[in-house]
Design a protein around this motif. Structure first.
Motif, PDB file in Angstrom:
ATOM      1  N   LEU A  14     -55.214 -25.983  14.385  1.00  0.00           N
ATOM      2  CA  LEU A  14     -54.441 -24.753  14.540  1.00  0.00           C
ATOM      3  C   LEU A  14     -54.993 -23.937  15.690  1.00  0.00           C
ATOM      4  CD1 LEU A  14     -53.982 -23.394  10.907  1.00  0.00           C
ATOM      5  CD2 LEU A  14     -52.258 -24.390  12.380  1.00  0.00           C
ATOM      6  N   HIS A  15     -54.117 -23.462  16.505  1.00  0.00           N
ATOM      7  CA  HIS A  15     -54.502 -22.527  17.545  1.00  0.00           C
ATOM      8  C   HIS A  15     -54.894 -21.230  16.861  1.00  0.00           C
ATOM      9  CE1 HIS A  15     -54.045 -19.718  20.855  1.00  0.00           C
ATOM     10  NE2 HIS A  15     -54.186 -20.758  21.652  1.00  0.00           N
ATOM     11  N   PRO A  16     -55.895 -20.504  17.352  1.00  0.00           N
ATOM     12  CA  PRO A  16     -56.315 -19.263  16.689  1.00  0.00           C
ATOM     13  C   PRO A  16     -55.153 -18.291  16.451  1.00  0.00           C
ATOM     14  CG  PRO A  16     -57.777 -19.761  18.524  1.00  0.00           C
ATOM     15  CD  PRO A  16     -56.669 -20.779  18.552  1.00  0.00           C
ATOM     16  N   ASN A  17     -54.195 -18.256  17.358  1.00  0.00           N
ATOM     17  CA  ASN A  17     -53.054 -17.359  17.170  1.00  0.00           C
ATOM     18  C   ASN A  17     -52.230 -17.786  15.963  1.00  0.00           C
ATOM     19  OD1 ASN A  17     -54.078 -16.565  19.623  1.00  0.00           O
ATOM     20  ND2 ASN A  17     -52.118 -16.480  20.646  1.00  0.00           N
ATOM     21  N   LYS A  18     -52.028 -19.086  15.816  1.00  0.00           N
ATOM     22  CA  LYS A  18     -51.253 -19.572  14.674  1.00  0.00           C
ATOM     23  C   LYS A  18     -52.049 -19.360  13.386  1.00  0.00           C
ATOM     24  CE  LYS A  18     -48.636 -23.372  12.761  1.00  0.00           C
ATOM     25  NZ  LYS A  18     -48.050 -24.683  12.993  1.00  0.00           N
ATOM     26  N   GLU A  19     -53.337 -19.596  13.445  1.00  0.00           N
ATOM     27  CA  GLU A  19     -54.185 -19.382  12.271  1.00  0.00           C
ATOM     28  C   GLU A  19     -54.099 -17.916  11.822  1.00  0.00           C
ATOM     29  OE1 GLU A  19     -58.892 -19.725  11.421  1.00  0.00           O
ATOM     30  OE2 GLU A  19     -57.983 -21.385  12.525  1.00  0.00           O
ATOM     31  N   ALA A  20     -54.142 -17.003  12.769  1.00  0.00           N
ATOM     32  CA  ALA A  20     -54.029 -15.571  12.440  1.00  0.00           C
ATOM     33  C   ALA A  20     -52.639 -15.261  11.893  1.00  0.00           C
ATOM     34  CB  ALA A  20     -54.316 -14.718  13.671  1.00  0.00           C
ATOM     35  N   PHE A  21     -51.608 -15.886  12.441  1.00  0.00           N
ATOM     36  CA  PHE A  21     -50.252 -15.654  11.950  1.00  0.00           C
ATOM     37  C   PHE A  21     -50.111 -16.139  10.505  1.00  0.00           C
ATOM     38  CE2 PHE A  21     -45.731 -17.105  11.573  1.00  0.00           C
ATOM     39  CZ  PHE A  21     -45.183 -15.835  11.455  1.00  0.00           C
ATOM     40  N   VAL A  22     -50.647 -17.310  10.205  1.00  0.00           N
ATOM     41  CA  VAL A  22     -50.604 -17.830   8.832  1.00  0.00           C
ATOM     42  C   VAL A  22     -51.303 -16.841   7.901  1.00  0.00           C
ATOM     43  CG1 VAL A  22     -51.441 -19.673   7.303  1.00  0.00           C
ATOM     44  CG2 VAL A  22     -50.447 -20.257   9.528  1.00  0.00           C
ATOM     45  N   GLU A  23     -52.472 -16.355   8.308  1.00  0.00           N
ATOM     46  CA  GLU A  23     -53.207 -15.377   7.510  1.00  0.00           C
ATOM     47  C   GLU A  23     -52.385 -14.102   7.338  1.00  0.00           C
ATOM     48  OE1 GLU A  23     -57.361 -12.799   7.587  1.00  0.00           O
ATOM     49  OE2 GLU A  23     -57.113 -14.428   9.026  1.00  0.00           O
ATOM     50  N   GLY A  24     -51.738 -13.661   8.417  1.00  0.00           N
ATOM     51  CA  GLY A  24     -50.911 -12.454   8.353  1.00  0.00           C
ATOM     52  C   GLY A  24     -49.742 -12.605   7.391  1.00  0.00           C
ATOM     53  N   VAL A  25     -49.062 -13.735   7.444  1.00  0.00           N
ATOM     54  CA  VAL A  25     -47.940 -13.979   6.527  1.00  0.00           C
ATOM     55  C   VAL A  25     -48.449 -13.956   5.091  1.00  0.00           C
ATOM     56  CG1 VAL A  25     -46.232 -15.689   5.756  1.00  0.00           C
ATOM     57  CG2 VAL A  25     -46.543 -15.255   8.207  1.00  0.00           C
ATOM     58  N   ASP A  26     -49.587 -14.586   4.856  1.00  0.00           N
ATOM     59  CA  ASP A  26     -50.160 -14.602   3.515  1.00  0.00           C
ATOM     60  C   ASP A  26     -50.474 -13.179   3.037  1.00  0.00           C
ATOM     61  OD1 ASP A  26     -51.160 -16.203   1.253  1.00  0.00           O
ATOM     62  OD2 ASP A  26     -53.113 -15.389   1.845  1.00  0.00           O
ATOM     63  N   HIS A  27     -51.068 -12.374   3.895  1.00  0.00           N
ATOM     64  CA  HIS A  27     -51.373 -10.975   3.531  1.00  0.00           C
ATOM     65  C   HIS A  27     -50.092 -10.202   3.207  1.00  0.00           C
ATOM     66  CE1 HIS A  27     -55.571 -11.286   4.364  1.00  0.00           C
ATOM     67  NE2 HIS A  27     -55.446 -11.360   5.671  1.00  0.00           N
ATOM     68  N   ILE A  28     -49.084 -10.367   4.031  1.00  0.00           N
ATOM     69  CA  ILE A  28     -47.824  -9.644   3.833  1.00  0.00           C
ATOM     70  C   ILE A  28     -47.193 -10.038   2.496  1.00  0.00           C
ATOM     71  CG2 ILE A  28     -45.456  -9.371   4.691  1.00  0.00           C
ATOM     72  CD1 ILE A  28     -46.747  -9.708   7.563  1.00  0.00           C
ATOM     73  N   LEU A  29     -47.153 -11.330   2.221  1.00  0.00           N
ATOM     74  CA  LEU A  29     -46.557 -11.781   0.966  1.00  0.00           C
ATOM     75  C   LEU A  29     -47.371 -11.308  -0.236  1.00  0.00           C
ATOM     76  CD1 LEU A  29     -45.305 -15.384   1.826  1.00  0.00           C
ATOM     77  CD2 LEU A  29     -44.055 -13.211   1.903  1.00  0.00           C
ATOM     78  N   ASN A  30     -48.686 -11.228  -0.083  1.00  0.00           N
ATOM     79  CA  ASN A  30     -49.530 -10.713  -1.168  1.00  0.00           C
ATOM     80  C   ASN A  30     -49.243  -9.251  -1.475  1.00  0.00           C
ATOM     81  OD1 ASN A  30     -51.077 -12.847  -2.151  1.00  0.00           O
ATOM     82  ND2 ASN A  30     -52.516 -12.697  -0.461  1.00  0.00           N
ATOM     83  N   ARG A  31     -48.708  -8.525  -0.505  1.00  0.00           N
ATOM     84  CA  ARG A  31     -48.438  -7.107  -0.673  1.00  0.00           C
ATOM     85  C   ARG A  31     -46.995  -6.833  -1.104  1.00  0.00           C
ATOM     86  NH1 ARG A  31     -51.911  -4.199   3.617  1.00  0.00           N
ATOM     87  NH2 ARG A  31     -50.179  -2.758   3.675  1.00  0.00           N
ATOM     88  N   TRP A  32     -46.182  -7.860  -1.182  1.00  0.00           N
ATOM     89  CA  TRP A  32     -44.771  -7.703  -1.509  1.00  0.00           C
ATOM     90  C   TRP A  32     -44.624  -7.623  -3.026  1.00  0.00           C
ATOM     91  CZ3 TRP A  32     -40.506 -11.754   0.020  1.00  0.00           C
ATOM     92  CH2 TRP A  32     -39.244 -11.186  -0.150  1.00  0.00           C
ATOM     93  N   THR A  33     -44.259  -6.471  -3.514  1.00  0.00           N
ATOM     94  CA  THR A  33     -44.190  -6.218  -4.956  1.00  0.00           C
ATOM     95  C   THR A  33     -43.278  -7.204  -5.673  1.00  0.00           C
ATOM     96  OG1 THR A  33     -44.613  -3.871  -4.550  1.00  0.00           O
ATOM     97  CG2 THR A  33     -43.712  -4.452  -6.694  1.00  0.00           C
ATOM     98  N   ALA A  34     -42.104  -7.460  -5.143  1.00  0.00           N
ATOM     99  CA  ALA A  34     -41.155  -8.364  -5.801  1.00  0.00           C
ATOM    100  C   ALA A  34     -41.750  -9.763  -5.969  1.00  0.00           C
ATOM    101  CB  ALA A  34     -39.846  -8.433  -5.013  1.00  0.00           C
ATOM    102  N   LEU A  35     -42.405 -10.250  -4.950  1.00  0.00           N
ATOM    103  CA  LEU A  35     -43.011 -11.579  -5.019  1.00  0.00           C
ATOM    104  C   LEU A  35     -44.208 -11.571  -5.967  1.00  0.00           C
ATOM    105  CD1 LEU A  35     -43.131 -14.515  -4.152  1.00  0.00           C
ATOM    106  CD2 LEU A  35     -44.446 -13.792  -2.147  1.00  0.00           C
ATOM    107  N   GLU A  36     -45.024 -10.543  -5.908  1.00  0.00           N
ATOM    108  CA  GLU A  36     -46.175 -10.446  -6.802  1.00  0.00           C
ATOM    109  C   GLU A  36     -45.743 -10.456  -8.268  1.00  0.00           C
ATOM    110  OE1 GLU A  36     -49.700 -10.580  -6.923  1.00  0.00           O
ATOM    111  OE2 GLU A  36     -48.986 -11.586  -5.127  1.00  0.00           O
ATOM    112  N   LEU A  37     -44.679  -9.714  -8.579  1.00  0.00           N
ATOM    113  CA  LEU A  37     -44.168  -9.708  -9.952  1.00  0.00           C
ATOM    114  C   LEU A  37     -43.678 -11.096 -10.353  1.00  0.00           C
ATOM    115  CD1 LEU A  37     -42.251  -6.299 -10.008  1.00  0.00           C
ATOM    116  CD2 LEU A  37     -44.330  -6.884 -11.289  1.00  0.00           C
ATOM    117  N   ALA A  38     -42.988 -11.757  -9.440  1.00  0.00           N
ATOM    118  CA  ALA A  38     -42.480 -13.104  -9.724  1.00  0.00           C
ATOM    119  C   ALA A  38     -43.631 -14.066 -10.002  1.00  0.00           C
ATOM    120  CB  ALA A  38     -41.633 -13.609  -8.558  1.00  0.00           C
TER     121      ALA A  38
END
Length: 173
Positions: A14-38
């Motif tokens: 993984l290019h560092p930019n892609k690695e950071a993007f994957v981490e960012g998507v994971d963080h965002i989804l972790n903060r999404w209330t609807a998904l967390e409840l699901a």
């Protein structure tokens, strides 16, 4: 190009930019209330947690496809993907329009990571770490409290407002 060996099969690192993007998507989804409840309530079935992880991969693959086609990711297109995944994998029909905010944030993080700017991803990682540290401290404090009916009765009335605000997740950072 750097190649790494994983389970006997060479794969592109993984290019560092892609690695950071994957981490960012994971963080965002972790903060999404609807998904967390699901996830918490296993609305996606016994493999709900795996479906949540697959969601990160699916979103990243969506962006990879757009990049290969030299197209710019648009939040409105991502909104449809988010709605489809939430409905298909978790049986959640979103009425709160939260997919719009999540899509905008993911696109913003993608644009940042693409240019080598990891500010938002780093900030979300620090917030997650602080929240986990705070949660561990609260858990340890909770274990040392006396566990009797009088203590529970006196605590139950005063903490209701605090617990409701702690569970709300803001995507407006």
């Amino acid at each position: 190009t750097i190649w790494i060996q994983i389970m006997g099969t060479p794969q592109q690192a993984l290019h560092p930019n892609k690695e950071a993007f994957v981490e960012g998507v994971d963080h965002i989804l972790n903060r999404w209330t609807a998904l967390e409840l699901a996830v918490q309530h296993e609305w996606g079935g016994h493999d709900t947690r795996e479906k949540r992880e697959d969601m990160v991969d699916e979103i990243v693959e969506y962006f990879d496809t757009l990049v290969r086609k030299r197209k710019t990711p648009e939040p409105t297109d991502l909104e449809e993907l988010l709605l489809d995944i939430m409905d298909g994998d978790f049986s959640v029909a979103l009425d709160d329009q939260s997919e719009k905010e999540v899509a905008k944030l993911i696109c913003a993080v993608f644009a940042e990571c693409k240019t080598g700017n990891f500010t938002t991803v780093d900030r979300m990682a620090k917030e997650r770490d602080a929240k986990e540290k705070d949660g561990a401290a609260q858990s340890a404090a909770g274990q040392s409290k006396p566990n009797n009916a009088q203590q529970v009765a006196s605590d139950s009335g005063s903490d209701d407002d605090d617990s409701a605000s702690d569970s709300d997740v803001s995507m407006n950072d």
